[in-house]
Design a protein around this motif. Sequence first.
Motif, mmCIF file in Angstrom:
data_model
loop_
_atom_site.group_PDB
_atom_site.id
_atom_site.type_symbol
_atom_site.label_atom_id
_atom_site.label_comp_id
_atom_site.label_asym_id
_atom_site.label_seq_id
_atom_site.Cartn_x
_atom_site.Cartn_y
_atom_site.Cartn_z
ATOM 1 N N TYR A 184 -40.087 21.223 33.900
ATOM 2 C CA TYR A 184 -39.484 21.426 32.586
ATOM 3 C C TYR A 184 -39.535 20.210 31.663
ATOM 4 C CZ TYR A 184 -38.028 25.844 34.532
ATOM 5 O OH TYR A 184 -38.038 27.097 35.103
ATOM 6 N N LEU A 185 -39.929 19.062 32.175
ATOM 7 C CA LEU A 185 -40.117 17.915 31.296
ATOM 8 C C LEU A 185 -41.444 17.978 30.547
ATOM 9 C CD1 LEU A 185 -38.676 14.923 33.344
ATOM 10 C CD2 LEU A 185 -37.839 15.780 31.148
ATOM 11 N N ARG A 186 -42.377 18.767 31.038
ATOM 12 C CA ARG A 186 -43.665 18.912 30.350
ATOM 13 C C ARG A 186 -43.453 19.724 29.082
ATOM 14 N NH1 ARG A 186 -47.203 21.387 35.059
ATOM 15 N NH2 ARG A 186 -45.310 22.609 35.101
ATOM 16 N N PRO A 187 -43.921 19.233 27.943
ATOM 17 C CA PRO A 187 -43.759 19.977 26.690
ATOM 18 C C PRO A 187 -44.373 21.369 26.776
ATOM 19 C CG PRO A 187 -44.641 17.786 26.264
ATOM 20 C CD PRO A 187 -44.652 17.994 27.758
ATOM 21 N N ASN A 188 -43.616 22.349 26.285
ATOM 22 C CA ASN A 188 -44.094 23.732 26.186
ATOM 23 C C ASN A 188 -44.471 24.353 27.522
ATOM 24 O OD1 ASN A 188 -43.890 23.609 23.331
ATOM 25 N ND2 ASN A 188 -45.811 22.480 23.316
ATOM 26 N N GLN A 189 -43.893 23.867 28.597
ATOM 27 C CA GLN A 189 -44.185 24.439 29.911
ATOM 28 C C GLN A 189 -42.926 25.062 30.482
ATOM 29 O OE1 GLN A 189 -47.273 24.454 31.489
ATOM 30 N NE2 GLN A 189 -47.893 23.728 29.487
ATOM 31 N N GLY A 190 -43.098 26.223 31.073
ATOM 32 C CA GLY A 190 -42.023 26.836 31.829
ATOM 33 C C GLY A 190 -40.973 27.552 31.001
ATOM 34 N N ASP A 191 -41.028 27.491 29.679
ATOM 35 C CA ASP A 191 -40.036 28.186 28.872
ATOM 36 C C ASP A 191 -40.671 29.437 28.295
ATOM 37 O OD1 ASP A 191 -38.015 29.057 27.269
ATOM 38 O OD2 ASP A 191 -37.658 27.136 26.306
ATOM 39 N N ARG A 192 -40.395 30.538 28.949
ATOM 40 C CA ARG A 192 -41.004 31.797 28.542
ATOM 41 C C ARG A 192 -40.140 32.556 27.545
ATOM 42 N NH1 ARG A 192 -41.369 31.640 34.245
ATOM 43 N NH2 ARG A 192 -39.812 33.265 34.378
ATOM 44 N N MET A 194 -41.089 13.652 27.405
ATOM 45 C CA MET A 194 -40.426 12.640 28.209
ATOM 46 C C MET A 194 -41.004 12.676 29.613
ATOM 47 S SD MET A 194 -36.372 12.305 29.140
ATOM 48 C CE MET A 194 -35.993 11.150 27.853
ATOM 49 N N THR A 195 -41.214 11.524 30.171
ATOM 50 C CA THR A 195 -41.711 11.435 31.540
ATOM 51 C C THR A 195 -40.553 11.506 32.529
ATOM 52 O OG1 THR A 195 -41.538 9.040 31.675
ATOM 53 C CG2 THR A 195 -43.618 9.946 30.782
ATOM 54 N N MET A 196 -40.884 11.772 33.776
ATOM 55 C CA MET A 196 -39.859 11.787 34.808
ATOM 56 C C MET A 196 -39.260 10.390 34.970
ATOM 57 S SD MET A 196 -39.895 13.554 38.583
ATOM 58 C CE MET A 196 -41.059 14.757 38.054
ATOM 59 N N GLU A 197 -40.096 9.359 34.856
ATOM 60 C CA GLU A 197 -39.605 7.990 34.969
ATOM 61 C C GLU A 197 -38.600 7.677 33.855
ATOM 62 O OE1 GLU A 197 -41.182 3.372 35.099
ATOM 63 O OE2 GLU A 197 -42.608 4.965 34.720
ATOM 64 N N ALA A 198 -38.899 8.081 32.625
ATOM 65 C CA ALA A 198 -37.975 7.852 31.505
ATOM 66 C C ALA A 198 -36.676 8.624 31.723
ATOM 67 C CB ALA A 198 -38.627 8.240 30.185
ATOM 68 N N PHE A 199 -36.786 9.851 32.221
ATOM 69 C CA PHE A 199 -35.590 10.644 32.518
ATOM 70 C C PHE A 199 -34.741 9.923 33.557
ATOM 71 C CE2 PHE A 199 -33.092 13.929 34.560
ATOM 72 C CZ PHE A 199 -32.694 14.741 33.513
ATOM 73 N N ASP A 200 -35.382 9.471 34.636
ATOM 74 C CA ASP A 200 -34.657 8.767 35.698
ATOM 75 C C ASP A 200 -33.965 7.519 35.155
ATOM 76 O OD1 ASP A 200 -35.449 10.654 37.582
ATOM 77 O OD2 ASP A 200 -37.086 9.417 38.351
ATOM 78 N N LEU A 201 -34.653 6.755 34.326
ATOM 79 C CA LEU A 201 -34.057 5.544 33.744
ATOM 80 C C LEU A 201 -32.881 5.877 32.838
ATOM 81 C CD1 LEU A 201 -37.267 3.476 32.948
ATOM 82 C CD2 LEU A 201 -35.551 2.984 34.716
ATOM 83 N N PRO A 242 -25.093 5.666 29.011
ATOM 84 C CA PRO A 242 -23.816 6.381 28.901
ATOM 85 C C PRO A 242 -23.944 7.794 28.346
ATOM 86 C CG PRO A 242 -24.005 4.711 27.190
ATOM 87 C CD PRO A 242 -25.189 4.538 28.104
ATOM 88 N N ALA A 243 -25.053 8.098 27.690
ATOM 89 C CA ALA A 243 -25.260 9.427 27.112
ATOM 90 C C ALA A 243 -26.695 9.861 27.394
ATOM 91 C CB ALA A 243 -25.013 9.391 25.608
ATOM 92 N N PRO A 244 -26.912 11.166 27.439
ATOM 93 C CA PRO A 244 -28.266 11.649 27.713
ATOM 94 C C PRO A 244 -29.203 11.363 26.540
ATOM 95 C CG PRO A 244 -26.820 13.489 27.192
ATOM 96 C CD PRO A 244 -25.952 12.260 27.267
ATOM 97 N N PRO A 245 -30.492 11.397 26.796
ATOM 98 C CA PRO A 245 -31.456 11.218 25.713
ATOM 99 C C PRO A 245 -31.287 12.323 24.670
ATOM 100 C CG PRO A 245 -32.548 11.144 27.853
ATOM 101 C CD PRO A 245 -31.138 11.584 28.088
ATOM 102 N N PRO A 246 -31.450 12.008 23.413
ATOM 103 C CA PRO A 246 -31.303 13.042 22.376
ATOM 104 C C PRO A 246 -32.445 14.057 22.448
ATOM 105 C CG PRO A 246 -32.066 10.982 21.411
ATOM 106 C CD PRO A 246 -31.770 10.700 22.849
ATOM 107 N N GLY A 247 -32.118 15.272 22.067
ATOM 108 C CA GLY A 247 -33.136 16.300 21.931
ATOM 109 C C GLY A 247 -33.489 17.069 23.181
ATOM 110 N N LEU A 248 -32.814 16.817 24.288
ATOM 111 C CA LEU A 248 -33.113 17.577 25.504
ATOM 112 C C LEU A 248 -32.547 18.993 25.382
ATOM 113 C CD1 LEU A 248 -32.282 15.090 28.428
ATOM 114 C CD2 LEU A 248 -34.542 15.742 27.560
ATOM 115 N N PRO A 249 -33.297 19.981 25.820
ATOM 116 C CA PRO A 249 -32.739 21.338 25.862
ATOM 117 C C PRO A 249 -31.639 21.417 26.918
ATOM 118 C CG PRO A 249 -34.915 21.293 26.873
ATOM 119 C CD PRO A 249 -34.670 19.925 26.310
ATOM 120 N N ASP A 250 -30.814 22.443 26.810
ATOM 121 C CA ASP A 250 -29.644 22.559 27.690
ATOM 122 C C ASP A 250 -29.991 22.520 29.175
ATOM 123 O OD1 ASP A 250 -27.903 22.617 25.565
ATOM 124 O OD2 ASP A 250 -27.582 24.793 25.636
#
Length: 107
Positions: free
Chosen positions: A93-101, A1-8, A13-21
């Motif tokens: 953290y929106l970048r796939p596979n980045q920052g989650d150690r 997901m891009t930052m722009e898509a997140f912002d939109l 009414p509900a968050p995008p599906p599949g986002l980690p906590d």
Amino acid sequence: MTMEAFDLSLADPAPPPGLPDHLLALWHDARGDWQTAHALVEEGLTPPACHVHAYLHRREGDMSNARYWYRRAGEVAADGPGETEYRALLARYLRPNQGDRGALPQS
């Protein structure tokens, strides 16, 4: 997901599906729901969850608690504007596979 898509998605009414906590927490916080955001990362043991937890306590003004969570995340405590930290967290953290150690050891 891009930052722009997140912002939109913040207008939905509900968050995008599949986002980690940790990203769900940022979504709820951006919509003014600190309590839900905090509940999502309160028990988190991953570095991203601890990092977002630290950010939330910093926003709340509880720097002692924030510093604890920054240490748990292995991060230096932020000291700039909250909006700058929020955008940096999203960018990281929106970048796939980045920052989650993975999970942190129990202490």
